[in-house]
Design a protein around this motif. Structure first.
Motif, PDB file in Angstrom:
ATOM      1  N   SER A  89      -2.217 -16.106  10.509  1.00  0.00           N
ATOM      2  CA  SER A  89      -1.898 -14.933  11.258  1.00  0.00           C
ATOM      3  C   SER A  89      -0.937 -15.280  12.510  1.00  0.00           C
ATOM      4  CB  SER A  89      -3.127 -14.406  11.829  1.00  0.00           C
ATOM      5  OG  SER A  89      -4.024 -15.316  12.601  1.00  0.00           O
ATOM      6  N   SER A  90      -0.847 -16.570  12.883  1.00  0.00           N
ATOM      7  CA  SER A  90       0.195 -17.030  13.754  1.00  0.00           C
ATOM      8  C   SER A  90       1.599 -16.842  13.258  1.00  0.00           C
ATOM      9  CB  SER A  90      -0.248 -18.586  14.254  1.00  0.00           C
ATOM     10  OG  SER A  90       0.033 -19.328  13.212  1.00  0.00           O
ATOM     11  N   LYS A  91       1.882 -16.982  11.909  1.00  0.00           N
ATOM     12  CA  LYS A  91       3.197 -16.673  11.571  1.00  0.00           C
ATOM     13  C   LYS A  91       3.347 -15.191  11.552  1.00  0.00           C
ATOM     14  CE  LYS A  91       5.954 -17.228   7.227  1.00  0.00           C
ATOM     15  NZ  LYS A  91       6.209 -15.475   7.148  1.00  0.00           N
ATOM     16  N   GLY A  92       2.588 -14.536  11.097  1.00  0.00           N
ATOM     17  CA  GLY A  92       2.750 -12.873  11.136  1.00  0.00           C
ATOM     18  C   GLY A  92       1.612 -12.195  10.590  1.00  0.00           C
ATOM     19  N   LYS A  93       1.492 -10.835  10.522  1.00  0.00           N
ATOM     20  CA  LYS A  93       0.441 -10.150  10.165  1.00  0.00           C
ATOM     21  C   LYS A  93       0.652  -9.027   9.068  1.00  0.00           C
ATOM     22  CE  LYS A  93      -3.067 -10.580  13.848  1.00  0.00           C
ATOM     23  NZ  LYS A  93      -4.074  -9.963  14.717  1.00  0.00           N
ATOM     24  N   HIS A  94       1.685  -9.344   8.288  1.00  0.00           N
ATOM     25  CA  HIS A  94       2.322  -8.304   7.392  1.00  0.00           C
ATOM     26  C   HIS A  94       2.065  -9.048   5.888  1.00  0.00           C
ATOM     27  CE1 HIS A  94       5.594  -6.520   4.846  1.00  0.00           C
ATOM     28  NE2 HIS A  94       4.944  -5.589   5.173  1.00  0.00           N
ATOM     29  N   ILE A  95       1.450  -8.119   5.111  1.00  0.00           N
ATOM     30  CA  ILE A  95       0.950  -8.359   3.649  1.00  0.00           C
ATOM     31  C   ILE A  95       1.785  -7.291   2.808  1.00  0.00           C
ATOM     32  CG2 ILE A  95      -0.888  -8.280   2.065  1.00  0.00           C
ATOM     33  CD1 ILE A  95      -2.832  -9.345   4.464  1.00  0.00           C
ATOM     34  N   VAL A  96       2.252  -7.717   1.835  1.00  0.00           N
ATOM     35  CA  VAL A  96       2.676  -6.918   0.745  1.00  0.00           C
ATOM     36  C   VAL A  96       1.866  -6.944  -0.633  1.00  0.00           C
ATOM     37  CG1 VAL A  96       4.752  -6.331  -0.795  1.00  0.00           C
ATOM     38  CG2 VAL A  96       5.200  -7.103   1.588  1.00  0.00           C
ATOM     39  N   THR A  97       1.396  -5.630  -1.259  1.00  0.00           N
ATOM     40  CA  THR A  97       0.782  -5.633  -2.486  1.00  0.00           C
ATOM     41  C   THR A  97       1.294  -4.410  -3.098  1.00  0.00           C
ATOM     42  OG1 THR A  97      -1.432  -5.839  -3.534  1.00  0.00           O
ATOM     43  CG2 THR A  97      -0.955  -4.389  -1.523  1.00  0.00           C
ATOM     44  N   VAL A  98       0.625  -3.795  -4.016  1.00  0.00           N
ATOM     45  CA  VAL A  98       1.120  -2.784  -4.948  1.00  0.00           C
ATOM     46  C   VAL A  98      -0.061  -1.735  -5.153  1.00  0.00           C
ATOM     47  CG1 VAL A  98       2.172  -2.509  -7.283  1.00  0.00           C
ATOM     48  CG2 VAL A  98       2.427  -4.584  -6.095  1.00  0.00           C
ATOM     49  N   SER A  99       0.652  -0.475  -5.117  1.00  0.00           N
ATOM     50  CA  SER A  99      -0.206   0.606  -5.161  1.00  0.00           C
ATOM     51  C   SER A  99      -1.310   0.805  -6.479  1.00  0.00           C
ATOM     52  CB  SER A  99       0.428   1.903  -5.105  1.00  0.00           C
ATOM     53  OG  SER A  99       1.159   1.951  -6.095  1.00  0.00           O
ATOM     54  N   THR A 100      -0.909   0.011  -7.415  1.00  0.00           N
ATOM     55  CA  THR A 100      -1.626  -0.039  -8.555  1.00  0.00           C
ATOM     56  C   THR A 100      -2.546  -1.346  -8.956  1.00  0.00           C
ATOM     57  OG1 THR A 100       0.121  -1.129  -9.933  1.00  0.00           O
ATOM     58  CG2 THR A 100      -0.021   1.422  -9.918  1.00  0.00           C
ATOM     59  N   GLU A 101      -2.745  -2.011  -7.850  1.00  0.00           N
ATOM     60  CA  GLU A 101      -3.708  -2.973  -7.670  1.00  0.00           C
ATOM     61  C   GLU A 101      -5.095  -2.828  -7.904  1.00  0.00           C
ATOM     62  OE1 GLU A 101      -2.736  -6.752  -7.058  1.00  0.00           O
ATOM     63  OE2 GLU A 101      -1.012  -5.768  -7.802  1.00  0.00           O
ATOM     64  N   HIS A 102      -5.750  -3.759  -8.274  1.00  0.00           N
ATOM     65  CA  HIS A 102      -7.461  -3.527  -8.577  1.00  0.00           C
ATOM     66  C   HIS A 102      -7.769  -3.133  -7.202  1.00  0.00           C
ATOM     67  CE1 HIS A 102     -11.670  -4.642  -9.393  1.00  0.00           C
ATOM     68  NE2 HIS A 102     -11.363  -4.392 -10.644  1.00  0.00           N
ATOM     69  N   SER A 103      -8.927  -2.352  -7.095  1.00  0.00           N
ATOM     70  CA  SER A 103      -9.765  -2.155  -5.975  1.00  0.00           C
ATOM     71  C   SER A 103     -10.197  -3.248  -5.031  1.00  0.00           C
ATOM     72  CB  SER A 103     -10.985  -1.083  -6.125  1.00  0.00           C
ATOM     73  OG  SER A 103     -11.855  -1.715  -7.207  1.00  0.00           O
ATOM     74  N   VAL A 105      -8.414  -5.838  -4.483  1.00  0.00           N
ATOM     75  CA  VAL A 105      -7.262  -6.267  -3.710  1.00  0.00           C
ATOM     76  C   VAL A 105      -6.926  -5.199  -2.662  1.00  0.00           C
ATOM     77  CG1 VAL A 105      -4.770  -6.718  -3.661  1.00  0.00           C
ATOM     78  CG2 VAL A 105      -6.127  -7.714  -5.189  1.00  0.00           C
ATOM     79  N   LEU A 106      -6.936  -3.871  -3.070  1.00  0.00           N
ATOM     80  CA  LEU A 106      -6.840  -2.774  -2.207  1.00  0.00           C
ATOM     81  C   LEU A 106      -7.729  -2.568  -1.161  1.00  0.00           C
ATOM     82  CD1 LEU A 106      -5.540  -0.245  -4.895  1.00  0.00           C
ATOM     83  CD2 LEU A 106      -4.119  -1.548  -3.410  1.00  0.00           C
ATOM     84  N   ASP A 107      -8.954  -2.674  -1.331  1.00  0.00           N
ATOM     85  CA  ASP A 107      -9.978  -2.494  -0.505  1.00  0.00           C
ATOM     86  C   ASP A 107      -9.907  -3.754   0.506  1.00  0.00           C
ATOM     87  OD1 ASP A 107     -10.771  -0.159  -1.700  1.00  0.00           O
ATOM     88  OD2 ASP A 107     -12.643  -1.074  -2.751  1.00  0.00           O
ATOM     89  N   THR A 108      -9.625  -4.808   0.080  1.00  0.00           N
ATOM     90  CA  THR A 108      -9.635  -5.855   1.057  1.00  0.00           C
ATOM     91  C   THR A 108      -8.663  -5.945   2.005  1.00  0.00           C
ATOM     92  OG1 THR A 108     -10.698  -7.322  -0.659  1.00  0.00           O
ATOM     93  CG2 THR A 108      -9.412  -8.475   1.123  1.00  0.00           C
ATOM     94  N   CYS A 109      -7.286  -5.374   1.417  1.00  0.00           N
ATOM     95  CA  CYS A 109      -6.366  -4.963   2.476  1.00  0.00           C
ATOM     96  C   CYS A 109      -6.285  -3.963   3.360  1.00  0.00           C
ATOM     97  CB  CYS A 109      -5.054  -4.691   1.470  1.00  0.00           C
ATOM     98  SG  CYS A 109      -4.135  -6.140   0.666  1.00  0.00           S
ATOM     99  N   ARG A 110      -7.091  -3.087   3.031  1.00  0.00           N
ATOM    100  CA  ARG A 110      -7.723  -1.749   3.854  1.00  0.00           C
ATOM    101  C   ARG A 110      -8.295  -2.106   4.970  1.00  0.00           C
ATOM    102  NH1 ARG A 110      -8.251   1.322  -1.312  1.00  0.00           N
ATOM    103  NH2 ARG A 110      -6.381   2.325  -1.664  1.00  0.00           N
ATOM    104  N   TYR A 111      -9.167  -3.240   4.567  1.00  0.00           N
ATOM    105  CA  TYR A 111     -10.142  -3.745   5.646  1.00  0.00           C
ATOM    106  C   TYR A 111      -9.421  -4.581   6.656  1.00  0.00           C
ATOM    107  CZ  TYR A 111     -13.195  -7.425   7.765  1.00  0.00           C
ATOM    108  OH  TYR A 111     -13.690  -8.342   8.478  1.00  0.00           O
ATOM    109  N   LEU A 112      -8.377  -5.472   6.123  1.00  0.00           N
ATOM    110  CA  LEU A 112      -7.675  -6.070   7.027  1.00  0.00           C
ATOM    111  C   LEU A 112      -6.814  -5.147   7.897  1.00  0.00           C
ATOM    112  CD1 LEU A 112      -6.559  -9.069   4.666  1.00  0.00           C
ATOM    113  CD2 LEU A 112      -8.086  -9.105   6.848  1.00  0.00           C
TER     114      LEU A 112
END
Length: 391
Positions: A89-103, A105-112
């Motif tokens: 997180s000291s480098k940055g707080k940006h994550i890139v993923t895909v709309s069609t990922e498994h839940s 991944v998507l749910d973990t990213c939404r939590y973050l």
């Protein structure tokens, strides 16, 4: 498997291979020692885990010290994404993923996102493939992780992982891939594909449920992420808790079999899938979801205009007049409780009603042509019946 059952939902879970079960049985009965114990009995269990770790590493081109055993891909995904978020997180707080990922991944990213992270959810094209220029432009100087699924669990679409990982590394970001549907089915090599973190589960490759693996790169570009579970320092501190020795042994054996038989399985299963699609596409108002060429050989996601997928699935799994029970699905088993249409199909551009007209059929090496012919006949008959009443 019961004689009257035709199981065509192998992307949800596969049956356990008898050879895998045979390998596990001693560790479920008389060889029940804790692998962390230092006495001779425990050492024997430790050696079995050590062997399995080598089998897993060999399948994906990794070293044994880069493999952490987990309860499955969902846990591995959580450890990886949350761990990277905390460590980098000291480098940055940006994550890139895909709309069609498994839940997972998507749910973990939404939590973050609730913790102050910014997530870019990349769109896919109508065939499910990412547009590489869009991926490249989405990765920024403050991007810490790019996470792209290798093979989509609903459509089987295969993403160009190596090219995407190159984009991530050019910007100093880590690259992660959920390879749950690809490991053991097609060649996966973490070095050749430029993968820094990789997740998969045993039960997708004829192994037991409740066990999986997380690859964390330690060679060349060593990655150190904090543990998600604490309490004993197991798995080199990455995941505390008594090891599931029978499950791990089963995962190792499943990986060994997959490495030996992958090519042979592809030929047989692809032939059956092609035959299945050819026959079902003869039905008027039928279409295939996802790229026809860049797609895993065992899965077809197929739509039938005017046919409710739930009615089709229930009809096939509750047969009458001596017909076989046929098991298919309409998407990910991990979101089966949801009444919403598949987020994957919506991302491909299908509308709400079209998404509910689709089923996923996923084949495995235990199926045979005779059963497939029966299945096609029953599916076709059920579809024509439902179309008659426009259910």
């Amino acid at each position: 498997m019961p004689e009257d059952l035709i199981y065509l939902d192998n992307n949800a879970t596969t049956p356990i291979d008898p050879r895998v079960l045979d390998e596990m049985m001693p560790f479920l009965t008389h060889n029940f020692a804790n692998a962390a114990s230092t006495h001779k009995f425990g050492v024997s269990a430790h050696e079995a885990v050590k062997k399995a770790r080598q089998q897993v590493a060999d399948l994906i081109g990794a070293d044994t010290h880069e493999i952490t055993f987990t309860s499955g891909a969902t846990e591995a995904i959580n450890i990886a994404i949350k761990g990277v978020a905390e460590a980098f997180s000291s480098k940055g707080k940006h994550i890139v993923t895909v709309s069609t990922e498994h839940s997972a991944v998507l749910d973990t990213c939404r939590y973050l996102e609730t913790k102050g992270f910014e997530v870019t959810y990349l769109p896919v094209q109508a065939d499910g493939l990412l547009e590489l220029e869009v991926v490249k432009n989405a990765i920024r100087a403050d991007t810490i992780l790019v996470s792209v699924m290798h093979v989509n669990n609903e459509t089987g679409v295969i993403q160009p992982i190596q090219e995407i990982s190159d984009f991530a590394h050019e910007k100093g970001a880590l690259f992660m891939s959920d390879c749950t549907q690809s490991v053991g089915k097609i060649p996966v090599n973490v070095d050749e594909m430029g993968i820094d973190l990789l997740c998969f589960s045993a039960h997708k490759i004829y192994g037991p449920k409740g066990v999986g693996a997380l690859f964390i790169r330690q060679r060349k570009n060593r990655i150190k992420i904090p543990a998600l579970l604490h309490g004993g320092g197991h798995e080199r501190g990455m995941r505390s808790g008594t090891l599931n020795v029978p499950g791990i042994v089963g995962l190792g054996k499943a990986c060994e079999i997959a490495q030996d038989e992958m090519g042979e399985n592809e030929v047989k299963i692809r032939e059956m899938k092609d035959y299945l699609e050819t026959e079902l596409l003869k039905i008027e108002g039928t279409w295939i979801n996802g790229n026809r060429d860049q797609r895993l050989y065992n899965v077809t996601n197929i739509g039938f205009e005017g046919v409710d997928s739930e009615a089709l699935i229930m009809g096939l799994s509750n047969p009458e007049n001596g017909s076989p029970m046929i098991i298919v699905s309409n998407g990910s088993a991990c979101t089966a409780a949801s009444i919403e249409p598949s987020h994957v199909l919506i991302s491909l551009g299908l509308n709400y009603y079209q998404a509910f007209n689709c089923i996923r059929i996923s084949l495995a090496r235990f199926e045979n042509k005779q059963n497939l012919v029966k299945a096609i006949k029953e599916i076709t008959g059920r579809i024509l019946y439902l179309k008659q009443f426009q259910i």
